[in-house]
Design a protein around this motif. Structure first.
Motif, PDB file in Angstrom:
ATOM      1  N   LEU A 325       0.546  -1.200  -0.083  1.00 45.19           N
ATOM      2  CA  LEU A 325      -0.248  -0.035  -0.007  1.00 45.19           C
ATOM      3  C   LEU A 325       0.732   1.306   0.005  1.00 45.19           C
ATOM      4  CD1 LEU A 325      -2.577   1.877   0.402  1.00 45.19           C
ATOM      5  CD2 LEU A 325      -2.326   1.098   2.974  1.00 45.19           C
ATOM      6  N   LEU A 326       1.768   1.297   1.062  1.00 44.77           N
ATOM      7  CA  LEU A 326       2.738   2.553   0.926  1.00 44.77           C
ATOM      8  C   LEU A 326       3.373   2.705  -0.366  1.00 44.77           C
ATOM      9  CD1 LEU A 326       4.205   2.063   4.475  1.00 44.77           C
ATOM     10  CD2 LEU A 326       2.396   3.582   3.898  1.00 44.77           C
ATOM     11  N   ALA A 327       3.960   1.604  -0.980  1.00 50.55           N
ATOM     12  CA  ALA A 327       4.676   1.907  -2.268  1.00 50.55           C
ATOM     13  C   ALA A 327       3.568   2.564  -3.308  1.00 50.55           C
ATOM     14  CB  ALA A 327       5.308   0.582  -2.675  1.00 50.55           C
ATOM     15  N   GLU A 328       2.509   1.924  -3.331  1.00 50.57           N
ATOM     16  CA  GLU A 328       1.364   2.250  -4.325  1.00 50.57           C
ATOM     17  C   GLU A 328       0.948   3.828  -4.056  1.00 50.57           C
ATOM     18  OE1 GLU A 328      -1.745  -0.767  -4.026  1.00 50.57           O
ATOM     19  OE2 GLU A 328      -0.596  -2.129  -5.347  1.00 50.57           O
ATOM     20  N   LEU A 329       1.056   4.125  -2.936  1.00 47.33           N
ATOM     21  CA  LEU A 329       0.845   5.632  -2.617  1.00 47.33           C
ATOM     22  C   LEU A 329       2.051   6.580  -2.875  1.00 47.33           C
ATOM     23  CD1 LEU A 329      -1.060   5.383   1.102  1.00 47.33           C
ATOM     24  CD2 LEU A 329      -1.858   5.955  -1.333  1.00 47.33           C
ATOM     25  N   GLY A 330       3.141   6.092  -3.285  1.00 47.52           N
ATOM     26  CA  GLY A 330       4.053   6.817  -3.709  1.00 47.52           C
ATOM     27  C   GLY A 330       5.507   6.931  -2.979  1.00 47.52           C
ATOM     28  N   PHE A 331       5.329   6.012  -1.606  1.00 44.14           N
ATOM     29  CA  PHE A 331       6.709   6.125  -0.862  1.00 44.14           C
ATOM     30  C   PHE A 331       7.613   5.222  -1.520  1.00 44.14           C
ATOM     31  CE2 PHE A 331       3.075   7.074   2.185  1.00 44.14           C
ATOM     32  CZ  PHE A 331       3.786   7.752   3.232  1.00 44.14           C
TER      33      PHE A 331
END
Length: 409
Positions: A325-331
């Motif tokens: 989720l965090l990666a998909e949000l751009g983190f």
């Protein structure tokens, strides 16, 4: 592992459970490589295998001592060993039962009882908020270890007025609203951004974990029953669709309710029903990652280190989902070693066992630094936040707050 339980243990309500768990252990020792207390102390009796032996000796008839109690107390209950164990030993359940049995047979020292009683009463008191405000005001004269448990509060900000068809309950816990109110406020705003309203239920209620881990078992069960009696009707009547937890420690403990009510058929049924509806906030937001990512207006800190709390990765198995989720949000998540190892917070553990908790904190921060320079550390549990923040100048925040900052215009 062969067992020969004493008659009193066989006849106890948990005799069969104890025997089944013990028999799964094959003495392999894999757990030692991932046990945080063993990493610090290097004592076989401070590893899961050693503690299993201590519990086994007790239920086979050997009287426990204060030494037994000390070694069980020094476990952080991170359950890293369960993730590692090839035999599926449910060490956490065995430890909970073992601790209760030892506490029935071994009386703690006066100072030990007093310390636990003060923590249990203080953290569950209506005066806790006043104590936090006073502590922040006089931070300069507080002992360093205590001052480190009082992170600077961020203003919660304005809450949304919109009402959506989808509603969830975001329980107000015992300490987070006073220590870090911005986490709940950020959670409400981010949920609102994907069309989910937080049901207006202002009553605060501890999940029971604080009392349970401080030997106040009956008080903990009373809190758990209150939550079941309050939350289950909201779910059954359709007023809410889920109980959403933004503190992984609380979420993990609530998901254990069926185990704690294993001898109470009425509340066991309620606990199993609740279990189907308890969600970490990452589980709720994961299906909306693309939608939410498009709404981010401000740049996220880059790069960041995500510290997955033990209650998220080992208790609930939600580390992969959260990191995705965090990666998909751009983190941009920095990879670092020993991400599986406990940071040493473990609820009140860092106050009761600082000689283990502080080296684990420093070890975690060193591992993060070795992965490269990061702008911030993000996590999923306020206890980990405050513990890690006490050892680094880098900002340590709940990831939901950082996402909320990204939504702000």
């Amino acid at each position: 592992m062969q067992t020969n339980l004493a008659q009193w243990a066989k006849d106890s309500p948990d005799g069969k459970v104890i025997d089944e768990i013990l028999r799964k252990c094959v003495h392999c020792g894999f757990c030692q490589a991932t046990c945080p207390s063993y990493q610090i102390l290097g004592d076989e009796l401070d590893s899961p295998r050693g503690r299993i032996y201590l519990i086994k000796e007790m239920v086979e008839g050997q009287a426990p001592t204060t030494i037994t109690q000390t070694h069980l107390d020094q476990c952080l209950t991170c359950r890293n060993c369960e993730t590692t164990c090839p035999s599926g030993v449910e060490y956490g359940k065995l430890l909970d039962i073992g601790r209760e049995l030892v506490d029935e047979k071994v009386k703690r020292s006066f100072s030990g009882r007093l310390k636990r009683k003060v923590l249990a009463k203080g953290l569950n008191s209506a005066l806790f908020g006043l104590s936090v405000r006073a502590g922040r005001r006089f931070r300069s004269v507080l002992p360093e270890r205590l001052a480190g448990k009082l992170p600077l509060a961020r203003a919660p900000g304005r809450l949304p007025d919109s009402v959506h068809a989808r509603k969830v309950l975001l329980p107000l816990g015992c300490v987070q609203p006073d220590l870090m109110p911005s986490i709940d406020a950020a959670s409400i705003r981010v949920l609102d951004a994907v069309g989910i309203s937080a049901y207006n239920f202002p009553v605060r209620a501890c999940c029971g974990a604080v009392n349970f881990h401080l030997d106040e078992t009956q008080s903990a069960l009373q809190q758990m029953r209150h939550n079941l009696d309050t939350w289950v009707p909201l779910l059954e009547t359709g007023k809410i669709e889920a109980i959403v937890m933004n503190a992984s420690g609380c979420g993990a403990f609530v998901k254990e309710y069926p185990f704690h009510f294993r001898h109470d058929p009425v509340y066991l049924e309620k606990a199993h029903y609740l279990l189907e509806h308890v969600k970490d906030i990452a589980e709720v937001l994961a299906p909306h990652a693309a939608e939410l990512g498009k709404k981010l207006q401000n740049k996220l800190p880059d790069p960041v280190a995500f510290h997955p709390p033990c209650t998220l990765q080992h208790w609930q198995g939600l580390r992969p989902l959260t990191e995705k989720l965090l990666a998909e949000l751009g983190f941009n998540l920095t990879v670092f070693g020993e991400a599986n190892l406990c940071c040493g917070a473990a609820g009140t553990y860092s106050l009761l066992q600082p000689e283990i908790a502080l080296p684990l904190r420093d070890r975690k921060l060193a591992a993060i630094d070795s992965g490269g320079q990061v702008k911030a550390i993000i996590t999923s549990n306020m206890g980990c936040m405050s513990h890690l923040q006490s050892g680094t100048p880098k900002p340590v925040r709940h990831w939901i707050e950082v996402v909320d900052d990204g939504l702000s215009t």
